[in-house]
Scaffold this active site. Structure first.
Site, PDB file in Angstrom:
ATOM      1  N   ASP A 247      58.330  63.255  95.225  1.00 38.61           N
ATOM      2  CA  ASP A 247      59.557  61.975  96.384  1.00 38.61           C
ATOM      3  C   ASP A 247      60.748  62.629  96.233  1.00 38.61           C
ATOM      4  OD1 ASP A 247      61.097  62.057  93.964  1.00 38.61           O
ATOM      5  OD2 ASP A 247      60.820  60.175  93.122  1.00 38.61           O
TER       6      ASP A 247
ATOM      7  N   PHE B  32      64.161  56.867  96.084  1.00 33.83           N
ATOM      8  CA  PHE B  32      64.142  55.748  94.645  1.00 33.83           C
ATOM      9  C   PHE B  32      64.944  55.461  93.918  1.00 33.83           C
ATOM     10  CE2 PHE B  32      61.483  52.994  91.673  1.00 33.83           C
ATOM     11  CZ  PHE B  32      61.930  51.913  92.406  1.00 33.83           C
TER      12      PHE B  32
ATOM     13  N   ASP C 217      64.145  58.321 102.507  1.00 37.33           N
ATOM     14  CA  ASP C 217      64.378  57.212 102.890  1.00 37.33           C
ATOM     15  C   ASP C 217      64.930  55.963 102.171  1.00 37.33           C
ATOM     16  OD1 ASP C 217      62.896  56.736 100.872  1.00 37.33           O
ATOM     17  OD2 ASP C 217      61.570  54.726 101.564  1.00 37.33           O
TER      18      ASP C 217
ATOM     19  N   ASP D  17      50.467  56.038  92.517  1.00 33.94           N
ATOM     20  CA  ASP D  17      51.014  56.359  91.438  1.00 33.94           C
ATOM     21  C   ASP D  17      51.971  56.038  90.595  1.00 33.94           C
ATOM     22  OD1 ASP D  17      53.568  56.434  93.714  1.00 33.94           O
ATOM     23  OD2 ASP D  17      54.534  56.819  90.922  1.00 33.94           O
TER      24      ASP D  17
ATOM     25  N   CYS E 240      34.910  53.464  76.021  1.00 31.24           N
ATOM     26  CA  CYS E 240      36.012  55.164  76.191  1.00 31.24           C
ATOM     27  C   CYS E 240      35.159  56.735  76.001  1.00 31.24           C
ATOM     28  CB  CYS E 240      37.124  54.843  76.143  1.00 31.24           C
ATOM     29  SG  CYS E 240      38.069  56.681  77.003  1.00 31.24           S
TER      30      CYS E 240
ATOM     31  N   CYS F  32      36.900  59.427  76.094  1.00 26.16           N
ATOM     32  CA  CYS F  32      37.856  60.192  76.140  1.00 26.16           C
ATOM     33  C   CYS F  32      37.816  60.817  74.826  1.00 26.16           C
ATOM     34  CB  CYS F  32      39.141  60.003  76.312  1.00 26.16           C
ATOM     35  SG  CYS F  32      39.832  59.133  75.187  1.00 26.16           S
TER      36      CYS F  32
ATOM     37  N   CYS G 121      39.151  58.291  71.789  1.00 27.04           N
ATOM     38  CA  CYS G 121      39.004  57.680  71.590  1.00 27.04           C
ATOM     39  C   CYS G 121      37.456  57.642  70.952  1.00 27.04           C
ATOM     40  CB  CYS G 121      37.942  57.173  72.830  1.00 27.04           C
ATOM     41  SG  CYS G 121      39.081  55.295  73.800  1.00 27.04           S
TER      42      CYS G 121
ATOM     43  N   HIS H 263      44.701  58.549  75.755  1.00 21.35           N
ATOM     44  CA  HIS H 263      43.632  58.102  76.449  1.00 21.35           C
ATOM     45  C   HIS H 263      44.058  57.015  77.984  1.00 21.35           C
ATOM     46  CE1 HIS H 263      41.446  53.909  76.207  1.00 21.35           C
ATOM     47  NE2 HIS H 263      42.419  52.898  76.280  1.00 21.35           N
TER      48      HIS H 263
HETATM   49 ZN    ZN Z   1      39.690  56.503  75.806  1.00 19.84          ZN
END
Ligand code: ZN
Length: 379
Positions: A94, A98, A148, A268, A306, A308, A311, A337
């Protein structure tokens, strides 16, 4: 010739959402995509190897924070941000704007730039379009953002108009100050708050400068969700179809889907990583606060649907215990996760676009997640 190019693969017949691909000097990524945030050259608790495992292709880093610590010159000497942090994928930085507008209450905006106080030690600092370009050129990110002004929500029409005009003048100065246009792509940021004519003015100004990509800024700053959706509806059609579009600071599952439906390609947000360190998880059936007492003896995974690494191997009871004891490993597991969940959600969104069924996917997802219930808890 810009190093950032966008390929539109197809649009969803139900919603108009775009399936595409962005090419960068550090690889390509499919869109719509979610970018994990690595503020201080690290996505908190995640190693770059783990980011690769979950299939993140692009991350975001914050210019303001890296400018203060360790300083852009150290990163330049290291060979740039990719080599400094050992990340082989793409990086977007960025502009620092901000953070200057959100972290610092002591600031003075002038045509030249912004005077403000360092949030760490109170020192007086100055950030301008030229300075923001110089820092991002030293960091060597693949995608840089123009400097900006980010007005607060709500702002008056008069203030917003002046701010949009200044942001356009700053965008022009950013382009002039950019020293590595062959290696780094610079995106312009459309401002204008909730005012349709100001968004139009901002988009026209920036499109005439021919940036390789455009962000929609000034959203996700406290406005109701309906306002965000309405602004996107009239703003994205003002942007060229052959360039990527990035909605800044948005990361709740419902807003990712609704943003994609309104023609956004990149998102994002610190949300998934921040709430993870609070013991809150995103799951396919809604949010789950794993630190709650009711999970003390719950030996199921965070999300039963899930696949992953977390999990597959760890239980709610164990993760709750770690988080209650402030054990770092607990935060790593929830962060892993949550990021996996969002990266996978965007894969599902892309698959739905390719099958012309993103509208149906939205309905199913919102129903399962509980977003359709009155008083649904949003993130
Ligand atoms: Zn997971």
């Amino acid at each position: 010739m810009t190093p950032i190019t966008y390929e539109l693969i197809k649009t969803d017949k139900q919603t108009g959402a775009r399936l595409g691909r962005v090419h960068t000097p550090h690889g390509s990524f499919d869109t719509p995509t979610f970018m994990p945030v690595g503020t201080l050259a690290t996505v908190k608790t995640m190693s770059p190897e783990e980011l690769e495992q979950i299939d993140a292709k692009i991350i975001l880093s914050n210019t303001y924070h890296l400018w203060l610590r360790p300083g852009e010159e150290i990163i330049r000497e290291a060979g740039g941000l990719h080599s400094f942090m050992n990340w082989k994928g793409a990086i977007l930085t960025d502009s620092g704007g901000f953070q200057v507008f959100s972290l610092s209450d002591m600031r003075e905006i002038t045509e030249e730039g912004v005077y403000f106080r360092n949030h760490l030690n109170g020192d007086k600092l100055f950030l301008s379009p030229e300075k923001a370009m110089q820092i991002q050129n030293a960091l060597g990110s693949d995608i840089m953002m123009a400097f900006d002004e980010c007005p607060p929500y709500p702002a008056t029409y008069e203030y917003m108009k002046q701010s949009v005009e200044r942001t356009s003048r700053w965008a022009e100065r950013c382009l002039k100050a950019h020293e590595r246009p062959e290696e780094q792509g610079l995106f312009g940021i459309v401002q204008g708050g909730e005012f349709e004519d100001l968004r139009k003015m901002s988009a026209q100004d920036l499109v005439s400068l021919d940036f390789p990509g455009y962000a929609v800024g000034g959203l996700s700053v406290g406005e109701p969700k309906e306002v965000m959706n309405r602004v996107l509806e009239f703003t994205t059609p003002l942007l060229p179809a052959d360039k990527p579009r990035y909605l800044m600071g948005v990361g709740s599952p419902d807003s990712l889907i609704d943003g994609a439906i309104r023609g956004i390609d990149m998102f994002d947000c610190v949300l998934p990583t921040r709430i993870a360190r609070n013991g809150t998880c995103m799951t396919s059936t809604g949010r789950l606060v794993v630190r709650n007492a009711k999970y003390a003896k719950d030996f199921r995974p965070i999300d039963e649907h899930c696949d992953c690494h977390v999990c597959k191997n760890y239980t709610r009871a164990y993760i709750r215990h770690l988080i209650k004891c402030n054990e770092t490993f607990g935060f790593r597991l929830t962060t892993y996760h949550n990021l996996y969940f969002l990266v996978k959600l965007m894969k599902q969104v892309r698959a739905a676009i390719s099958e012309d069924r993103l509208g149906d996917f939205r309905e199913e997802f919102f129903e399962r997640y509980g977003f359709n219930k009155p008083n649904a808890k949003n993130f």
